[in-house]
Design a protein around this motif. Sequence first.
Motif, PDB file in Angstrom:
ATOM      1  N   SER A 182      54.643 -35.733  66.205  1.00  0.00           N
ATOM      2  CA  SER A 182      55.385 -36.679  67.046  1.00  0.00           C
ATOM      3  C   SER A 182      55.085 -38.137  66.741  1.00  0.00           C
ATOM      4  CB  SER A 182      55.092 -36.401  68.528  1.00  0.00           C
ATOM      5  OG  SER A 182      53.727 -36.654  68.834  1.00  0.00           O
ATOM      6  N   VAL A 183      54.045 -38.403  65.947  1.00  0.00           N
ATOM      7  CA  VAL A 183      53.673 -39.783  65.621  1.00  0.00           C
ATOM      8  C   VAL A 183      54.114 -40.088  64.199  1.00  0.00           C
ATOM      9  CG1 VAL A 183      51.792 -41.438  65.390  1.00  0.00           C
ATOM     10  CG2 VAL A 183      51.708 -39.719  67.197  1.00  0.00           C
ATOM     11  N   THR A 241      41.563 -38.594  66.370  1.00  0.00           N
ATOM     12  CA  THR A 241      42.799 -38.626  65.608  1.00  0.00           C
ATOM     13  C   THR A 241      43.644 -37.415  65.972  1.00  0.00           C
ATOM     14  OG1 THR A 241      43.805 -38.711  63.404  1.00  0.00           O
ATOM     15  CG2 THR A 241      41.770 -37.422  63.624  1.00  0.00           C
ATOM     16  N   VAL A 242      44.935 -37.634  66.082  1.00  0.00           N
ATOM     17  CA  VAL A 242      45.858 -36.512  66.277  1.00  0.00           C
ATOM     18  C   VAL A 242      46.435 -36.076  64.931  1.00  0.00           C
ATOM     19  CG1 VAL A 242      46.410 -37.213  68.625  1.00  0.00           C
ATOM     20  CG2 VAL A 242      47.857 -38.020  66.734  1.00  0.00           C
ATOM     21  N   ASN A 253      46.220 -45.760  59.517  1.00  0.00           N
ATOM     22  CA  ASN A 253      45.846 -44.494  60.159  1.00  0.00           C
ATOM     23  C   ASN A 253      46.466 -44.378  61.541  1.00  0.00           C
ATOM     24  OD1 ASN A 253      44.295 -43.443  57.971  1.00  0.00           O
ATOM     25  ND2 ASN A 253      42.661 -44.853  58.521  1.00  0.00           N
ATOM     26  N   THR A 254      47.689 -43.886  61.540  1.00  0.00           N
ATOM     27  CA  THR A 254      48.529 -43.873  62.743  1.00  0.00           C
ATOM     28  C   THR A 254      48.073 -42.873  63.794  1.00  0.00           C
ATOM     29  OG1 THR A 254      50.021 -42.257  61.726  1.00  0.00           O
ATOM     30  CG2 THR A 254      50.529 -44.581  61.388  1.00  0.00           C
ATOM     31  N   GLY A 255      47.242 -41.906  63.406  1.00  0.00           N
ATOM     32  CA  GLY A 255      46.836 -40.881  64.364  1.00  0.00           C
ATOM     33  C   GLY A 255      45.690 -41.268  65.274  1.00  0.00           C
ATOM     34  N   ARG A 256      45.104 -42.459  65.049  1.00  0.00           N
ATOM     35  CA  ARG A 256      43.949 -42.867  65.859  1.00  0.00           C
ATOM     36  C   ARG A 256      44.364 -43.203  67.290  1.00  0.00           C
ATOM     37  NH1 ARG A 256      42.509 -47.544  64.896  1.00  0.00           N
ATOM     38  NH2 ARG A 256      44.432 -48.072  63.796  1.00  0.00           N
ATOM     39  N   LEU A 257      43.548 -42.779  68.248  1.00  0.00           N
ATOM     40  CA  LEU A 257      43.815 -43.062  69.654  1.00  0.00           C
ATOM     41  C   LEU A 257      42.484 -43.181  70.389  1.00  0.00           C
ATOM     42  CD1 LEU A 257      46.307 -43.344  71.554  1.00  0.00           C
ATOM     43  CD2 LEU A 257      45.996 -40.926  72.113  1.00  0.00           C
ATOM     44  N   GLN A 258      42.355 -44.214  71.193  1.00  0.00           N
ATOM     45  CA  GLN A 258      41.138 -44.402  71.978  1.00  0.00           C
ATOM     46  C   GLN A 258      41.189 -43.522  73.232  1.00  0.00           C
ATOM     47  OE1 GLN A 258      38.428 -48.211  73.018  1.00  0.00           O
ATOM     48  NE2 GLN A 258      40.495 -48.354  73.824  1.00  0.00           N
TER      49      GLN A 258
END
Length: 610
Positions: free
Chosen positions: A157-158, A217-218, A239-244
């Motif tokens: 989805s990202v 990361t997703v 790195n688009t999958g990184r999320l805090q």
Amino acid sequence: MPSKSSARLAALTVAAVCSAAVAAQTVALPTPAHADSVRIHDVQGDTRISPYAGQKVTDVAGIVTGVRAYGSSKGFWMQDPDPDADAATSEGVFVFTSSAPKVAVGDAVTVSGTVSEYVPGGTSSGNQSLTQITRPTVTVVSGGNPVPAATVIDAASVPDAYAPAGDPAANNSVNALPLRPAAYALDRYESLEGMNVRIADARVVGATDPYTELWVTVKPRENPSRRGGTVYGSYGSQNTGRLQIQSLGAAADFPDANVGDTLTGTTAGPLDYNQYGGYTLVANELGTLRSAGLQRETTRRQRNGELAVATYNVENLDPSDDTFAAHADAIVHHLRSPDIVSLEEIQDDNGATDDGTVTAGRTVARLIDAIAAAGGPVYDWRSVDPVDGADGGEPGGNIRQVFLFNPERVSFTDRAGGDATTAAGVTRVRGKAALTVSPGRVDPANPAWENSRKPLVGEFVFRGRTVFVIANHFNSKGGDQGLTSAYQPPVRSSETQRHQQATAVHAFVEEILDVQKNADVVALGDINDFEFSGTTRILEGDGELWSAIKSLPRSERYSYVYQGNSQALDQILVSPSIRRGAFSYDSVHINAEFHDQISDHDPQVLRFRP
């Protein structure tokens, strides 16, 4: 980089929001034609800025999905359970109450108030804004309602593209651009701002920090490091999958995670945006931590004919710290007692006390004693005391670089006259290059070093061969716009000074090589920039230096983890005579990937035969 603690104001909060601050940071837009009885997706709109910004709205309806009753940003998130068909318009919004809100998850509420665009960190930070409703009047219609189902955030989805290019007519701002959530990762996250979201079985790529947050990361296959992180390898590969991840639960219940661990099961909650990392899942349901068993690395010992040179940022070390034994253990048992160690961030003898003290003998002596107690060599040391308050860093600390060296393996060539303001020069002695002062400083009067650490240079002898070592601690990245900035691409304002610093160091290396083409020169330290950066290219010049971390596989080129990106800030650059010979390089991962780190930097070790 500055230490992570120095950049933060409070745990688990975004910057304080008050009526005056909201007014000062509101993005002014034309008055909409109709501003009453709107839905949440109308408030959010299909750009980053609400079409109702600065306007009053009445009876905005939603279900409470999360309550934040602590910190300086108290309020709650609510979501419309009946979404529209536009993927660009978020169905959630944060309601800022300033005091502990009197609602509960599952309450159906209506909210009247003023729509504001709050910029965490202030408009000068370059951060995106957070759409919220302020000065609210809240009516609870009913309780115990089902919470809208969480939207899944996963690799599918990202998007792979990170952000659109900003509008040149608006200083490269993306604020007014229509969101394209199927095309850009930042647009996807923005389209979910304030909504209930969830991730599953997410790998940790940034260890738990003192502010009870971590990064996952997703996208587990996105630029993975060998040890479970996500490597930042270029300005175009963010790195688009990184999320805090933060938590709405008790801080004591937050897991102590290291890179490579996994949050198994579901982690879910509202998607927030804050000053210290951008898009953040504030969890009211937190997955279970599964440890990957990550271990601190140990490099091999140098062989008899090899000289081992290391760089290690010890993070504002001063005599009051309790980390001396741990640093000694790292140097002796993980770095295997290098022959020369360049230390960055050694503070003066009373640390942050600002009383004019600039000497660091007590600080260094305590570390040397701890190393000996840990079974290492009795190191000798050299440094140059700075002018009080002139080298940046923590006020009063007077940080500087220091050379430790093992006198049983290497000798230091002392040449008198080096001080804080005297520039080291290069001369010819019996046909070979030599320093005019040793230890000395490189071009300390150059404006490039204003309020920044001046390079320390020294002349060493190993088995009859002279080696020049230049210890650096370049200007930090403080002030740069973040990857999630409203301006794309983000402005890296701090690199202007680093480029000037790199130019000065490179010029000094050229002086050495002009006198002695085959001289062994090592320029090392906390460069505060990447191996692919313009700073490094300037240092390398036309081959006068080369960053030896590039000898490693891409998956191992890092010394620092920031916002879930494993990146190289610490480097060792070598002259052609070293590069042409047999050498080995190791980024020794003992700190950056761990929640219980004693420094936020990993040391680097170079072994070669002079």
